[in-house]
Motif scaffolding. Sequence first.
Motif, PDB file in Angstrom:
ATOM      1  N   ASN A 106       6.564  40.169  37.743  1.00 25.44           N
ATOM      2  CA  ASN A 106       7.398  40.975  38.479  1.00 25.44           C
ATOM      3  C   ASN A 106       8.082  39.899  39.654  1.00 25.44           C
ATOM      4  O   ASN A 106       7.459  39.414  40.581  1.00 25.44           O
ATOM      5  N   CYS A 107       9.249  39.337  39.213  1.00 24.70           N
ATOM      6  CA  CYS A 107       9.859  38.603  40.094  1.00 24.70           C
ATOM      7  C   CYS A 107      10.694  39.148  41.215  1.00 24.70           C
ATOM      8  O   CYS A 107      11.429  40.102  41.062  1.00 24.70           O
ATOM      9  N   TYR A 142       4.700  34.745  40.707  1.00 27.67           N
ATOM     10  CA  TYR A 142       4.183  34.451  39.485  1.00 27.67           C
ATOM     11  C   TYR A 142       3.750  33.104  39.442  1.00 27.67           C
ATOM     12  O   TYR A 142       3.072  32.569  38.714  1.00 27.67           O
ATOM     13  N   THR A 149      10.537  36.840  24.870  1.00 27.47           N
ATOM     14  CA  THR A 149      10.065  38.028  24.366  1.00 27.47           C
ATOM     15  C   THR A 149      10.505  39.016  25.368  1.00 27.47           C
ATOM     16  O   THR A 149      11.482  38.758  26.344  1.00 27.47           O
ATOM     17  N   GLU A 150       9.754  40.306  25.643  1.00 24.37           N
ATOM     18  CA  GLU A 150      10.093  41.277  26.386  1.00 24.37           C
ATOM     19  C   GLU A 150       9.929  40.600  27.901  1.00 24.37           C
ATOM     20  O   GLU A 150      10.899  40.861  28.785  1.00 24.37           O
ATOM     21  N   MET A 151       8.992  39.948  28.197  1.00 24.06           N
ATOM     22  CA  MET A 151       8.913  39.379  29.576  1.00 24.06           C
ATOM     23  C   MET A 151      10.073  38.508  29.723  1.00 24.06           C
ATOM     24  O   MET A 151      10.666  38.380  30.746  1.00 24.06           O
ATOM     25  N   LYS A 158      13.065  38.180  28.070  1.00 23.16           N
ATOM     26  CA  LYS A 158      14.063  39.048  28.260  1.00 23.16           C
ATOM     27  C   LYS A 158      14.438  39.492  29.643  1.00 23.16           C
ATOM     28  O   LYS A 158      15.560  39.484  30.091  1.00 23.16           O
ATOM     29  N   THR A 159      13.535  40.157  30.366  1.00 24.79           N
ATOM     30  CA  THR A 159      13.951  40.574  31.702  1.00 24.79           C
ATOM     31  C   THR A 159      14.185  39.781  32.488  1.00 24.79           C
ATOM     32  O   THR A 159      15.152  40.133  33.366  1.00 24.79           O
ATOM     33  N   GLU A 160      13.757  38.565  32.418  1.00 25.01           N
ATOM     34  CA  GLU A 160      14.274  37.716  33.492  1.00 25.01           C
ATOM     35  C   GLU A 160      15.354  36.658  33.228  1.00 25.01           C
ATOM     36  O   GLU A 160      16.318  36.430  34.096  1.00 25.01           O
ATOM     37  N   TRP A 161      15.563  36.547  31.952  1.00 24.92           N
ATOM     38  CA  TRP A 161      16.388  35.513  31.561  1.00 24.92           C
ATOM     39  C   TRP A 161      17.714  35.915  30.634  1.00 24.92           C
ATOM     40  O   TRP A 161      18.407  35.134  29.781  1.00 24.92           O
ATOM     41  N   SER A 162      17.884  37.291  30.544  1.00 18.82           N
ATOM     42  CA  SER A 162      19.130  37.734  29.743  1.00 18.82           C
ATOM     43  C   SER A 162      20.334  37.637  30.551  1.00 18.82           C
ATOM     44  O   SER A 162      21.250  37.389  29.480  1.00 18.82           O
ATOM     45  N   ASP A 163      20.505  37.569  31.563  1.00 20.56           N
ATOM     46  CA  ASP A 163      21.690  37.007  32.238  1.00 20.56           C
ATOM     47  C   ASP A 163      22.133  35.578  32.076  1.00 20.56           C
ATOM     48  O   ASP A 163      21.512  34.919  32.221  1.00 20.56           O
TER      49      ASP A 163
END
Length: 244
Positions: free
Chosen positions: A88-89, A149, A184-186, A188-193
Amino acid sequence: MKISFEGKRVLVTGAGQGIGRGIAIELWKAGAKVVAVSRTQSHLDSLHAQYPSIDVVALDVGDYDKTRQVIDDLGHFDALVNNAAIANCQPFLECSPDVFDRMVNINVKSVINISQVVARKMIEKKIAGAIVNVSSQASKKALKNHTIYGATKAALDSVTRTMALELGPYGIRVNAVNPTVIMTEMGKTEWSDPIKANAMLSRIPLDRFGEVSEVSDAVLYLLSDKASMINGVELPIDGGFLAA
Ligand code: NDP
């Protein structure tokens, strides 16, 4: 190099999706009797539907007492992969105490809890077992928004070294892997941008993110007899990010 886990029981946490699921499947393919622990029942149902001989157990590893009981009831294991974690960044100035408590609980405290139960049984049964903790490159380098994290993963590296020190005399090896970004889902949440992703890619000499299979290959190696003298290492799987 042929690696076989024939006749071995292996526990993998966070095996419902992502890296943990990949590790559980590769261990199964290598002959292990795999027990997959994870939080969301539907993820476990889909794993079990795909691989009916993988045993699945729904459990929130953040629940200390219940986890201790459930893991104890599962019997002995020859190997353990502590993979379950949350990310949870938050920017440093906004880091909140509840996020800190939740992340330390799942990313560090649960690893100690589960490893104690599993290691005690290894010692009782004189099993020369192996444990791999899934850490992160974030344990070693400052990444924006990764204060908590990164702190949990740095703690996990430290726990890995102490476990290696104290369990080594029983023939139990404990190592960590420290992957770069895996989508992964994790991930993608942080690095899709693309702006964030490109900034990270520019710091990885191999100029790409990792694959789940590249983490599972390293984990299987560290768990196997081929790594029989390797104890207490933190292995980057990062395309050279930490070296650069
Ligand atoms: P995912 O979020 O894709 O998967 C995490 C898994 O852990 C899920 O199966 C999830 O369960 C499970 N889990 C989370 N919390 C709990 C809990 N309280 N109790 C039980 N199970 C839980 O993450 P990844 O696969 O990407 O991450 C796996 C490991 O790799 C983690 O330790 C992570 O920190 C590390 N890592 C990941 C990187 C990345 O870029 N992806 C980079 C470096 C390290 P469910 O979803 O079923 O509820």
